[in-house]
Design a protein around this motif. Structure first.
Motif, PDB file in Angstrom:
ATOM      1  N   THR A 233       0.999  -1.541  -0.129  1.00 19.95           N
ATOM      2  CA  THR A 233       0.174   0.278   0.276  1.00 19.95           C
ATOM      3  C   THR A 233       1.097   1.506  -0.125  1.00 19.95           C
ATOM      4  N   GLY A 234       2.433   1.003   0.036  1.00 18.35           N
ATOM      5  CA  GLY A 234       2.837   2.311  -0.242  1.00 18.35           C
ATOM      6  C   GLY A 234       4.537   1.709   0.412  1.00 18.35           C
ATOM      7  N   PRO A 235       5.008   2.718   0.540  1.00 18.45           N
ATOM      8  CA  PRO A 235       6.701   2.849   0.595  1.00 18.45           C
ATOM      9  C   PRO A 235       6.822   2.140   1.787  1.00 18.45           C
ATOM     10  N   HIS A 236       7.535   0.497   2.640  1.00 15.75           N
ATOM     11  CA  HIS A 236       7.537   0.359   3.193  1.00 15.75           C
ATOM     12  C   HIS A 236       8.747  -0.923   3.415  1.00 15.75           C
ATOM     13  N   LEU A 237       9.382  -1.383   4.488  1.00 19.31           N
ATOM     14  CA  LEU A 237      10.473  -2.161   4.293  1.00 19.31           C
ATOM     15  C   LEU A 237       9.066  -3.672   5.648  1.00 19.31           C
ATOM     16  N   HIS A 238       9.063  -5.168   4.666  1.00 18.14           N
ATOM     17  CA  HIS A 238       8.231  -6.152   5.475  1.00 18.14           C
ATOM     18  C   HIS A 238       9.071  -6.876   5.624  1.00 18.14           C
ATOM     19  N   PHE A 239       9.627  -7.350   7.426  1.00 19.32           N
ATOM     20  CA  PHE A 239      11.007  -7.672   7.431  1.00 19.32           C
ATOM     21  C   PHE A 239      10.287  -9.016   8.723  1.00 19.32           C
ATOM     22  N   GLU A 240      10.947 -10.398   7.895  1.00 22.21           N
ATOM     23  CA  GLU A 240      10.745 -11.255   9.066  1.00 22.21           C
ATOM     24  C   GLU A 240      11.651 -12.087   9.529  1.00 22.21           C
ATOM     25  N   ILE A 241      11.606 -12.603  10.413  1.00 21.62           N
ATOM     26  CA  ILE A 241      13.043 -13.798  10.812  1.00 21.62           C
ATOM     27  C   ILE A 241      12.170 -15.070  11.283  1.00 21.62           C
ATOM     28  N   ARG A 242      12.827 -16.282  10.526  1.00 20.80           N
ATOM     29  CA  ARG A 242      12.176 -18.004  10.122  1.00 20.80           C
ATOM     30  C   ARG A 242      13.562 -18.275  11.413  1.00 20.80           C
ATOM     31  N   VAL A 243      12.842 -19.219  12.122  1.00 20.28           N
ATOM     32  CA  VAL A 243      13.092 -20.355  12.597  1.00 20.28           C
ATOM     33  C   VAL A 243      13.525 -21.422  12.687  1.00 20.28           C
ATOM     34  N   ASN A 244      14.290 -22.458  11.826  1.00 26.16           N
ATOM     35  CA  ASN A 244      13.427 -23.687  11.130  1.00 26.16           C
ATOM     36  C   ASN A 244      12.477 -23.683   9.566  1.00 26.16           C
ATOM     37  N   GLN A 245      12.777 -22.708   9.577  1.00 21.66           N
ATOM     38  CA  GLN A 245      11.812 -22.119   8.363  1.00 21.66           C
ATOM     39  C   GLN A 245      10.678 -21.399   8.916  1.00 21.66           C
ATOM     40  N   LYS A 246      11.127 -21.464  10.281  1.00 21.95           N
ATOM     41  CA  LYS A 246       8.604 -20.655  10.859  1.00 21.95           C
ATOM     42  C   LYS A 246       9.047 -19.719  11.095  1.00 21.95           C
ATOM     43  N   ALA A 247       8.712 -19.262  10.721  1.00 23.22           N
ATOM     44  CA  ALA A 247       7.733 -16.954  10.640  1.00 23.22           C
ATOM     45  C   ALA A 247       7.360 -16.924  12.304  1.00 23.22           C
ATOM     46  N   VAL A 248       8.332 -16.031  13.261  1.00 23.24           N
ATOM     47  CA  VAL A 248       8.737 -15.888  14.213  1.00 23.24           C
ATOM     48  C   VAL A 248       7.857 -14.618  15.091  1.00 23.24           C
ATOM     49  N   ASN A 249       7.823 -13.863  16.286  1.00 25.43           N
ATOM     50  CA  ASN A 249       7.870 -12.453  15.892  1.00 25.43           C
ATOM     51  C   ASN A 249       9.277 -11.937  16.632  1.00 25.43           C
ATOM     52  N   PRO A 250       9.194 -10.653  14.232  1.00 23.36           N
ATOM     53  CA  PRO A 250      10.845 -10.047  14.524  1.00 23.36           C
ATOM     54  C   PRO A 250      10.577  -9.334  16.416  1.00 23.36           C
ATOM     55  N   MET A 251       9.922  -8.765  17.254  1.00 18.60           N
ATOM     56  CA  MET A 251      10.171  -8.243  18.057  1.00 18.60           C
ATOM     57  C   MET A 251      11.027  -8.230  19.043  1.00 18.60           C
ATOM     58  N   ASN A 252      11.041  -9.764  18.943  1.00 17.45           N
ATOM     59  CA  ASN A 252      11.201 -10.404  20.376  1.00 17.45           C
ATOM     60  C   ASN A 252      12.404 -10.462  19.927  1.00 17.45           C
ATOM     61  N   TYR A 253      13.109 -10.510  18.275  1.00 18.90           N
ATOM     62  CA  TYR A 253      14.665 -10.359  18.565  1.00 18.90           C
ATOM     63  C   TYR A 253      15.348  -9.255  18.521  1.00 18.90           C
ATOM     64  N   LEU A 254      14.958  -8.206  17.964  1.00 17.87           N
ATOM     65  CA  LEU A 254      15.002  -6.682  17.679  1.00 17.87           C
ATOM     66  C   LEU A 254      15.353  -6.348  19.280  1.00 17.87           C
ATOM     67  N   PRO A 255      16.438  -5.096  19.245  1.00 18.83           N
ATOM     68  CA  PRO A 255      16.510  -4.371  20.123  1.00 18.83           C
ATOM     69  C   PRO A 255      15.033  -3.586  20.518  1.00 18.83           C
ATOM     70  N   SER A 256      15.365  -2.465  21.602  1.00 21.37           N
ATOM     71  CA  SER A 256      13.952  -1.914  22.126  1.00 21.37           C
ATOM     72  C   SER A 256      14.405  -0.609  21.737  1.00 21.37           C
ATOM     73  N   ARG A 257      14.875  -0.433  21.274  1.00 22.65           N
ATOM     74  CA  ARG A 257      15.337   0.935  20.490  1.00 22.65           C
ATOM     75  C   ARG A 257      16.134   0.965  18.960  1.00 22.65           C
ATOM     76  N   ILE A 258      15.584   1.853  18.254  1.00 25.88           N
ATOM     77  CA  ILE A 258      16.534   1.492  16.572  1.00 25.88           C
ATOM     78  C   ILE A 258      17.352   2.099  16.873  1.00 25.88           C
ATOM     79  N   TRP A 259      17.493   3.285  16.914  1.00 24.10           N
ATOM     80  CA  TRP A 259      19.085   4.621  17.068  1.00 24.10           C
ATOM     81  C   TRP A 259      19.662   4.356  18.165  1.00 24.10           C
ATOM     82  N   VAL A 260      20.484   4.568  18.572  1.00 20.30           N
ATOM     83  CA  VAL A 260      21.192   4.312  19.707  1.00 20.30           C
ATOM     84  C   VAL A 260      22.117   5.600  19.692  1.00 20.30           C
ATOM     85  N   LEU A 261      22.102   6.634  20.372  1.00 17.59           N
ATOM     86  CA  LEU A 261      23.562   8.377  20.111  1.00 17.59           C
ATOM     87  C   LEU A 261      24.578   7.401  21.458  1.00 17.59           C
ATOM     88  N   ARG A 262      25.655   6.709  20.360  1.00 20.19           N
ATOM     89  CA  ARG A 262      26.861   6.544  22.093  1.00 20.19           C
ATOM     90  C   ARG A 262      27.623   7.996  22.274  1.00 20.19           C
TER      91      ARG A 262
END
Length: 271
Positions: A233-262
């Motif tokens: 429906t518009g510009p975006h990235l569809h992102f999947e993570i699969r374990v043993n070829q089965k899709a899992v919730n990416p939010m369980n594997y991604l950091p809590s914040r997207i961008w971090v200033l060091r």
């Protein structure tokens, strides 16, 4: 001097830009491959593909001219609503470094302006708190799980997360691995699938693919650009993570914040 280096010097000419980089216009020689050219110029194959839209692993032809930036880096075209800070976040870096790379006297930019983003400054603000990093800077527009499909209107399972971002926003490998698929795939549109040690990760609806099948990519390497190809429906990235070829919730594997200033970036004039 080796014959290969002599050929490089003879067949290339340089176009100097207004910023702190220049473009090499290289004519493909007999027996050249994308990989061998990347080694000769100390750039990644992904960078060459990004600078040369339509170029593929198999489309190189003798006498064909390709563009290679020195130092290695990428171009970003300023879009409506962009600020230097927002663009910096899309490359997981800080505005001051982009300003310096483009010899800008202020943060004022205009729509359509081409900004050079040196590879050396990309990823400085990646959040490394988990195994995966965020592949793109944007806004979650659809989560993992059952939903009403925005196009078909049917109740269906969404096997990933959608991250909305303007077309052309860079997409980075969330984890290192081998590219298993790169091309068109039905409703996914232009898609990349990467196999890492224990996972598969999928990136869909791209406007441009900057990797090829069999290529090893490192975490944080640019693999393509956000688009709206396939069933979208518009510009975006569809992102999947699969374990043993089965899709899992990416939010369980991604950091809590997207961008971090060091801390080390704050001294560089960070936001």
């Amino acid at each position: 001097m080796k014959r290969g280096i002599v050929l490089l010097l003879v067949t290339m000419f340089v176009t100097y830009g207004l910023s702190s980089y220049f473009l090499v216009h290289y004519k493909v020689q007999k027996n050249d491959t994308l990989y061998s050219i990347s080694l000769n110029f100390s750039v990644s194959p992904s960078l060459i593909l990004d600078w040369n839209p339509g170029l593929t692993l198999t489309s190189l032809r003798v006498g064909q001219e390709i563009v290679i930036p020195q130092p290695p880096g990428y171009l970003y075209t300023v879009k409506k609503g962009d600020t230097l800070v927002i663009i910096a976040k899309r490359f997981f870096t800080v505005a001051s470094l982009i300003r310096r790379a483009n010899n800008l006297n202020s943060d004022v930019i205009y729509v359509g302006q081409k900004l050079f983003i040196p590879e050396s400054i990309i990823g400085r603000a990646f959040n490394n708190e988990k195994f995966f990093i965020w592949p793109v800077y944007g806004t979650i527009s659809s989560g993992f799980g059952w939903r009403i499909h925005p196009i078909t209107g049917k109740y269906s399972f969404h096997s990933g997360v959608d991250i909305a971002a303007p077309e052309g926003t860079p997409i980075f490998a969330a984890e290192s691995g081998i590219v298993e698929f790169a091309g068109k795939n039905g409703g996914y549109g232009l898609m990349v699938k990467i196999k890492s040690s224990s996972y598969e990760h999928v990136y869909a609806h791209l406007s441009r693919i900057d990797v090829y099948e069999g290529q090893y990519v490192k975490r944080g390497q640019l693999i393509g650009r956000v688009g709206s190809t396939g069933l979208s429906t518009g510009p975006h990235l569809h992102f999947e993570i699969r374990v043993n070829q089965k899709a899992v919730n990416p939010m369980n594997y991604l950091p809590s914040r997207i961008w971090v200033l060091r801390k080390e970036l704050i001294g560089a004039g960070g936001e």
